[in-house]
Design an enzyme around this catalytic site. Structure first.
Site, PDB file in Angstrom:
ATOM      1  N   ARG A 273       0.866  -1.179   0.000  1.00 48.25           N
ATOM      2  CA  ARG A 273       0.000   0.000   0.000  1.00 48.25           C
ATOM      3  C   ARG A 273       0.905   1.232   0.000  1.00 48.25           C
ATOM      4  O   ARG A 273       1.952   1.258   0.665  1.00 48.25           O
ATOM      5  CB  ARG A 273      -0.911   0.020   1.227  1.00 48.25           C
ATOM      6  CG  ARG A 273      -2.050  -0.993   1.171  1.00 48.25           C
ATOM      7  CD  ARG A 273      -3.077  -0.634   0.101  1.00 48.25           C
ATOM      8  NE  ARG A 273      -4.211  -1.540   0.067  1.00 48.25           N
ATOM      9  CZ  ARG A 273      -4.355  -2.541  -0.802  1.00 48.25           C
ATOM     10  NH1 ARG A 273      -3.421  -2.792  -1.708  1.00 48.25           N
ATOM     11  NH2 ARG A 273      -5.446  -3.287  -0.787  1.00 48.25           N
ATOM     12  N   GLU A 302      -2.956   7.688  -3.940  1.00 49.55           N
ATOM     13  CA  GLU A 302      -3.464   7.067  -5.154  1.00 49.55           C
ATOM     14  C   GLU A 302      -4.834   7.635  -5.545  1.00 49.55           C
ATOM     15  O   GLU A 302      -5.673   7.795  -4.652  1.00 49.55           O
ATOM     16  CB  GLU A 302      -3.583   5.553  -4.894  1.00 49.55           C
ATOM     17  CG  GLU A 302      -3.287   4.739  -6.119  1.00 49.55           C
ATOM     18  CD  GLU A 302      -3.064   3.272  -5.766  1.00 49.55           C
ATOM     19  OE1 GLU A 302      -2.208   2.981  -4.905  1.00 49.55           O
ATOM     20  OE2 GLU A 302      -3.776   2.457  -6.344  1.00 49.55           O
ATOM     21  N   HIS A 320      -1.017   0.172 -10.030  1.00 50.38           N
ATOM     22  CA  HIS A 320      -1.656  -0.798  -9.116  1.00 50.38           C
ATOM     23  C   HIS A 320      -2.157  -2.029  -9.885  1.00 50.38           C
ATOM     24  O   HIS A 320      -3.353  -2.349  -9.855  1.00 50.38           O
ATOM     25  CB  HIS A 320      -2.798  -0.124  -8.348  1.00 50.38           C
ATOM     26  CG  HIS A 320      -3.098  -0.802  -7.028  1.00 50.38           C
ATOM     27  ND1 HIS A 320      -3.566  -0.124  -5.926  1.00 50.38           N
ATOM     28  CD2 HIS A 320      -2.988  -2.108  -6.637  1.00 50.38           C
ATOM     29  CE1 HIS A 320      -3.752  -0.979  -4.932  1.00 50.38           C
ATOM     30  NE2 HIS A 320      -3.399  -2.183  -5.331  1.00 50.38           N
TER      31      HIS A 320
HETATM   32  C1  DGY Z   1      -5.465  -6.142  -3.125  1.00 52.52           C
HETATM   33  O1  DGY Z   1      -6.169  -7.103  -3.406  1.00 52.52           O
HETATM   34  O2  DGY Z   1      -5.437  -5.663  -1.991  1.00 52.52           O
HETATM   35  C2  DGY Z   1      -4.609  -5.602  -4.198  1.00 52.52           C
HETATM   36  O3  DGY Z   1      -3.968  -4.446  -3.853  1.00 52.52           O
HETATM   37  C3  DGY Z   1      -5.403  -5.439  -5.478  1.00 52.52           C
HETATM   38  O4  DGY Z   1      -4.520  -5.691  -6.486  1.00 52.52           O
END
Ligand code: DGY
Length: 386
Positions: A273, A302, A320
């Site tokens: 993240r 983001e 992402h």
């Molecule tokens: C998630 O599933 O948390 C991912 O970041 C999506 O790709």
């Protein structure tokens, strides 16, 4: 009054109304819902990120469950709207659920699903791709070719780092972090240093066994070490990949001070993240240290980037897409739909949310269970015996 939101409707006469805030890959998830008497409404609005008001409008007066996305703010307003509409379940189409206020969902008795188990290898493969691309300067070299600058082989052209024999550092050695570590150790014969609150015995055994295999074949064995702090990994590794959960303890885990402590030519990868890295401090560090490289799949604000990041040649930036393989994304859609369906049909919760293969087998009906409900305990939901 909120503006109506455009939807595509499947099985209009279905008894249960399930809404998906986005079109999702594949059709299996739609068919599984329809087979169980659901009317499926898929939001087809052009804008990428729906507002809370848009989603309230989508929920409407009668809605049994919603499949949503990590870009949406699932808190008090949405869970109260879903509860008023008679809703029982929400599932993120993601393993991470830092966009969801689980306490608010608990307050309204709404189950919150996520999609672990199907993203592991796909996400680890993107982290490995970014590591290689950064080490060998592939994006810079590609841009150079396309710009027509290549006029002959040169000894100093795009010289990068050899991974073999270097140390790969992993922060967060859960499923994805461990899969990435194995790829880098086995694929490139890197030594491993990792930090995790829990000991990763399987990973340690894997590296030990692979080291013994290499030794028996006359090669230098790979080694592993479990670090006692995240800083130790940042200081010592040549390539570092971040795989922690985002919480108070990992917010800005990589900051001005820790960047200074890292090797000048280290490679930093983030597919977890964005807020795990202080992105403004990272931009300054990239400016001051041209040999330091990063591969980023996620960003602090983001979808925006901090000023200056996009200008940095030593940064590889992708939108992402770590889970974006066809198999994984179709699997995520299926798991999210089955989470919602399971709660509507009062099925129990699957005992091991990481063992999801039975739900993904296209040639057999899925088990009568919700694959992964994160607040199952809080809601005292029954657990499947299977
Ligand atoms: C998630 O599933 O948390 C991912 O970041 C999506 O790709």
């Amino acid at each position: 009054m909120a503006k109506p939101v455009q939807v595509e409707v499947w099985n209009p006469n279905g008894k249960y109304r399930v809404v998906s805030t986005k079109p999702m890959p594949g059709t299996r998830w739609i068919n599984l819902l329809i087979e169980q008497d659901c009317r499926v409404e898929i939001c087809t609005e052009k804008k990428t990120i729906l507002s809370v008001e848009d989603i309230v409008a989508l929920i409407g007066d009668k809605c049994d469950g919603v499949i949503g996305q990590l870009t949406e703010d699932w808190g008090e307003v949405l869970f109260s709207a879903l509860s008023r509409a008679g809703g029982k379940a929400f599932s993120n189409m993601a393993v991470g659920y830092n966009n969801v206020d689980v306490n608010a969902a608990n307050k309204y008795g709404i189950a919150v699903g996520n999609t672990p188990g199907v993203l592991t290898e796909t996400t680890a493969e993107l982290a490995a791709s970014l590591s290689l691309a950064a080490a060998r300067r592939i994006v810079e070299a590609d841009e150079f070719m396309r710009a027509g600058h290549y006029d002959g082989w040169l000894p100093n052209l795009f010289v990068g780092n050899l991974l073999k024999g270097q140390t790969v550092g992993v922060i967060g050695a859960g499923r994805i972090g461990s899969a990435y570590a194995r790829m880098m150790v086995e694929g490139f014969k890197m030594n491993l240093i990792y930090f995790d609150l829990y000991q990763s015995t399987r990973l340690e055994k894997f590296v030990t066994a692979y080291g013994e295999f290499l030794k028996a074949n006359g090669e230098v064995p790979v080694t592993w070490r479990r670090a006692s702090s995240m800083d130790e990994v940042l200081r010592e590794a040549d390539v570092i990949s971040l795989h922690p959960v985002l919480d108070k303890t990992t917010f800005h885990l990589v900051n001005k001070e820790s960047l200074k402590a890292m090797k000048k030519d280290a490679i930093l990868i983030n597919c977890s993240r964005g807020p795990v890295i202080d992105e403004a401090a990272l931009v300054e560090h990239l400016k001051e240290n041209p040999m330091f490289r990063v591969g980023l799949d996620v960003f602090e604000d983001e979808p925006y980037m901090k000023p200056g990041l996009a200008d940095m040649k030593n940064a590889i930036i992708v939108p992402h897409i770590a889970s974006a393989s066809k198999w994984t994304r179709e699997g995520m859609a299926t798991l999210a739909a089955l989470n919602v369906l399971g709660k509507i049909k009062q099925y129990p919760v699957w005992a091991d949310p990481n063992r999801v293969e039975p739900f993904l087998d296209e040639n057999a009906p899925p088990p009568a269970a919700s694959p992964s409900i994160v607040n199952a305990k809080a809601l005292e939901l029954p657990v499947s015996k299977l």
